[in-house]
Design a protein around this motif. Structure first.
Motif, PDB file in Angstrom:
ATOM      1  N   VAL A  69       0.844  -1.194   0.000  1.00 58.60           N
ATOM      2  CA  VAL A  69       0.000   0.000   0.000  1.00 58.60           C
ATOM      3  C   VAL A  69       0.876   1.238   0.000  1.00 58.60           C
ATOM      4  O   VAL A  69       2.038   1.196   0.402  1.00 58.60           O
ATOM      5  CB  VAL A  69      -0.957   0.031   1.217  1.00 58.60           C
ATOM      6  CG1 VAL A  69      -1.924  -1.122   1.171  1.00 58.60           C
ATOM      7  CG2 VAL A  69      -0.201   0.061   2.524  1.00 58.60           C
ATOM      8  N   LYS A  70       0.285   2.332  -0.473  1.00 58.42           N
ATOM      9  CA  LYS A  70       0.965   3.625  -0.462  1.00 58.42           C
ATOM     10  C   LYS A  70       0.195   4.576   0.441  1.00 58.42           C
ATOM     11  O   LYS A  70      -1.009   4.388   0.679  1.00 58.42           O
ATOM     12  CB  LYS A  70       1.031   4.199  -1.879  1.00 58.42           C
ATOM     13  CG  LYS A  70       1.891   3.388  -2.812  1.00 58.42           C
ATOM     14  CD  LYS A  70       1.962   4.020  -4.174  1.00 58.42           C
ATOM     15  CE  LYS A  70       2.857   3.199  -5.100  1.00 58.42           C
ATOM     16  NZ  LYS A  70       2.964   3.811  -6.426  1.00 58.42           N
ATOM     17  N   ALA A  71       0.876   5.586   0.938  1.00 56.57           N
ATOM     18  CA  ALA A  71       0.215   6.589   1.764  1.00 56.57           C
ATOM     19  C   ALA A  71      -0.909   7.231   0.952  1.00 56.57           C
ATOM     20  O   ALA A  71      -0.720   7.582  -0.212  1.00 56.57           O
ATOM     21  CB  ALA A  71       1.218   7.648   2.217  1.00 56.57           C
TER      22      ALA A  71
ATOM     23  N   SER B 234      -1.866   5.934   6.157  1.00 50.32           N
ATOM     24  CA  SER B 234      -1.017   7.108   6.384  1.00 50.32           C
ATOM     25  C   SER B 234       0.450   6.798   6.112  1.00 50.32           C
ATOM     26  O   SER B 234       1.299   7.676   6.247  1.00 50.32           O
ATOM     27  CB  SER B 234      -1.191   7.592   7.828  1.00 50.32           C
ATOM     28  OG  SER B 234      -0.932   6.537   8.723  1.00 50.32           O
ATOM     29  N   VAL B 235       0.743   5.554   5.731  1.00 49.98           N
ATOM     30  CA  VAL B 235       2.119   5.131   5.452  1.00 49.98           C
ATOM     31  C   VAL B 235       2.134   4.247   4.216  1.00 49.98           C
ATOM     32  O   VAL B 235       1.096   3.784   3.748  1.00 49.98           O
ATOM     33  CB  VAL B 235       2.717   4.336   6.639  1.00 49.98           C
ATOM     34  CG1 VAL B 235       2.838   5.202   7.887  1.00 49.98           C
ATOM     35  CG2 VAL B 235       1.917   3.085   6.924  1.00 49.98           C
ATOM     36  N   SER B 236       3.327   3.996   3.704  1.00 44.96           N
ATOM     37  CA  SER B 236       3.472   3.015   2.632  1.00 44.96           C
ATOM     38  C   SER B 236       4.172   1.791   3.202  1.00 44.96           C
ATOM     39  O   SER B 236       4.966   1.892   4.127  1.00 44.96           O
ATOM     40  CB  SER B 236       4.273   3.597   1.461  1.00 44.96           C
ATOM     41  OG  SER B 236       5.570   3.969   1.872  1.00 44.96           O
TER      42      SER B 236
ATOM     43  N   ASP C  96       8.511   5.798   1.829  1.00 51.24           N
ATOM     44  CA  ASP C  96       7.551   6.888   1.990  1.00 51.24           C
ATOM     45  C   ASP C  96       6.939   7.204   0.629  1.00 51.24           C
ATOM     46  O   ASP C  96       7.106   8.288   0.097  1.00 51.24           O
ATOM     47  CB  ASP C  96       8.246   8.115   2.593  1.00 51.24           C
ATOM     48  CG  ASP C  96       7.262   9.209   2.977  1.00 51.24           C
ATOM     49  OD1 ASP C  96       6.079   8.897   3.199  1.00 51.24           O
ATOM     50  OD2 ASP C  96       7.677  10.385   3.055  1.00 51.24           O
ATOM     51  N   GLU C  97       6.240   6.227   0.070  1.00 54.24           N
ATOM     52  CA  GLU C  97       5.620   6.406  -1.244  1.00 54.24           C
ATOM     53  C   GLU C  97       4.171   6.840  -1.076  1.00 54.24           C
ATOM     54  O   GLU C  97       3.456   6.330  -0.225  1.00 54.24           O
ATOM     55  CB  GLU C  97       5.660   5.099  -2.030  1.00 54.24           C
ATOM     56  CG  GLU C  97       7.055   4.648  -2.399  1.00 54.24           C
ATOM     57  CD  GLU C  97       7.011   3.396  -3.246  1.00 54.24           C
ATOM     58  OE1 GLU C  97       6.387   3.446  -4.326  1.00 54.24           O
ATOM     59  OE2 GLU C  97       7.568   2.387  -2.809  1.00 54.24           O
ATOM     60  N   TRP C  98       3.758   7.780  -1.913  1.00 58.70           N
ATOM     61  CA  TRP C  98       2.391   8.311  -1.865  1.00 58.70           C
ATOM     62  C   TRP C  98       1.632   7.900  -3.117  1.00 58.70           C
ATOM     63  O   TRP C  98       2.213   7.750  -4.189  1.00 58.70           O
ATOM     64  CB  TRP C  98       2.429   9.826  -1.762  1.00 58.70           C
ATOM     65  CG  TRP C  98       2.828  10.289  -0.406  1.00 58.70           C
ATOM     66  CD1 TRP C  98       4.083  10.213   0.162  1.00 58.70           C
ATOM     67  CD2 TRP C  98       1.990  10.858   0.580  1.00 58.70           C
ATOM     68  NE1 TRP C  98       4.062  10.709   1.430  1.00 58.70           N
ATOM     69  CE2 TRP C  98       2.788  11.123   1.714  1.00 58.70           C
ATOM     70  CE3 TRP C  98       0.641  11.183   0.615  1.00 58.70           C
ATOM     71  CZ2 TRP C  98       2.274  11.694   2.867  1.00 58.70           C
ATOM     72  CZ3 TRP C  98       0.139  11.762   1.765  1.00 58.70           C
ATOM     73  CH2 TRP C  98       0.951  12.000   2.869  1.00 58.70           C
ATOM     74  N   LEU C  99       0.333   7.765  -2.974  1.00 58.58           N
ATOM     75  CA  LEU C  99      -0.538   7.482  -4.103  1.00 58.58           C
ATOM     76  C   LEU C  99      -0.350   8.579  -5.146  1.00 58.58           C
ATOM     77  O   LEU C  99      -0.295   9.765  -4.810  1.00 58.58           O
ATOM     78  CB  LEU C  99      -1.984   7.448  -3.610  1.00 58.58           C
ATOM     79  CG  LEU C  99      -2.987   6.638  -4.401  1.00 58.58           C
ATOM     80  CD1 LEU C  99      -2.570   5.186  -4.505  1.00 58.58           C
ATOM     81  CD2 LEU C  99      -4.361   6.730  -3.751  1.00 58.58           C
TER      82      LEU C  99
END
Length: 132
Positions: A53-55, A73-75, A102-105
């Motif tokens: 999952v990604k943040a 809230s995290v990856s 620390d990857e974001w959508l």
């Protein structure tokens, strides 16, 4: 020490953190994200053990009239979906994630640009609120 009429305490302003700089917190190694975020029904998990999952990613879908979507809230990697004890002492469902990076959508705008005009139709605004 000054107190309020209805109860409560107003402490002096000499707190230990007074004058300290704000520091960035380090990412934890593991998190438990509760699927129960309010007095209503807990959300239903939409991820499975082993998923990455990604943040910002949806991990729990609203499951009732009074319920809320829950986003990570995290990856990292989902290691289990189980119950944990919340701040009130009740067991609630949660998604446990081993934090990795620390990857974001990609669809999340992380720029600091403030958009002052809204060109969305009312139905589009309601849809965004519902999925938030």
């Amino acid at each position: 020490m000054k107190t309020f009429r209805m109860g409560g305490v107003h402490p002096k302003d000499n707190k230990f953190s007074a004058g300290q700089k704000i520091q960035d917190a380090l990412l934890p190694r593991q998190v438990a994200i509760l699927l129960s975020q309010n007095i209503g029904a807990p959300s239903t998990p939409v991820v499975a053990v082993g998923d990455l999952v990604k943040a910002g990613q949806l991990i729990g879908r609203s499951a009732g009239f009074v319920s809320a979507n829950v986003h990570s809230s995290v990856s990292g990697k989902v290691i289990k979906i189980d119950e944990t004890v919340d701040a009130s002492g009740y067991k609630v469902p949660a998604v446990f994630i081993d934090v990795e990076g620390d990857e974001w959508l990609e669809t999340i705008d992380r720029t600091s640009t403030l958009i002052k005009e809204c060109t969305l139709e009312p139905s589009e605004i309601l849809e965004k609120i519902a999925t938030a």
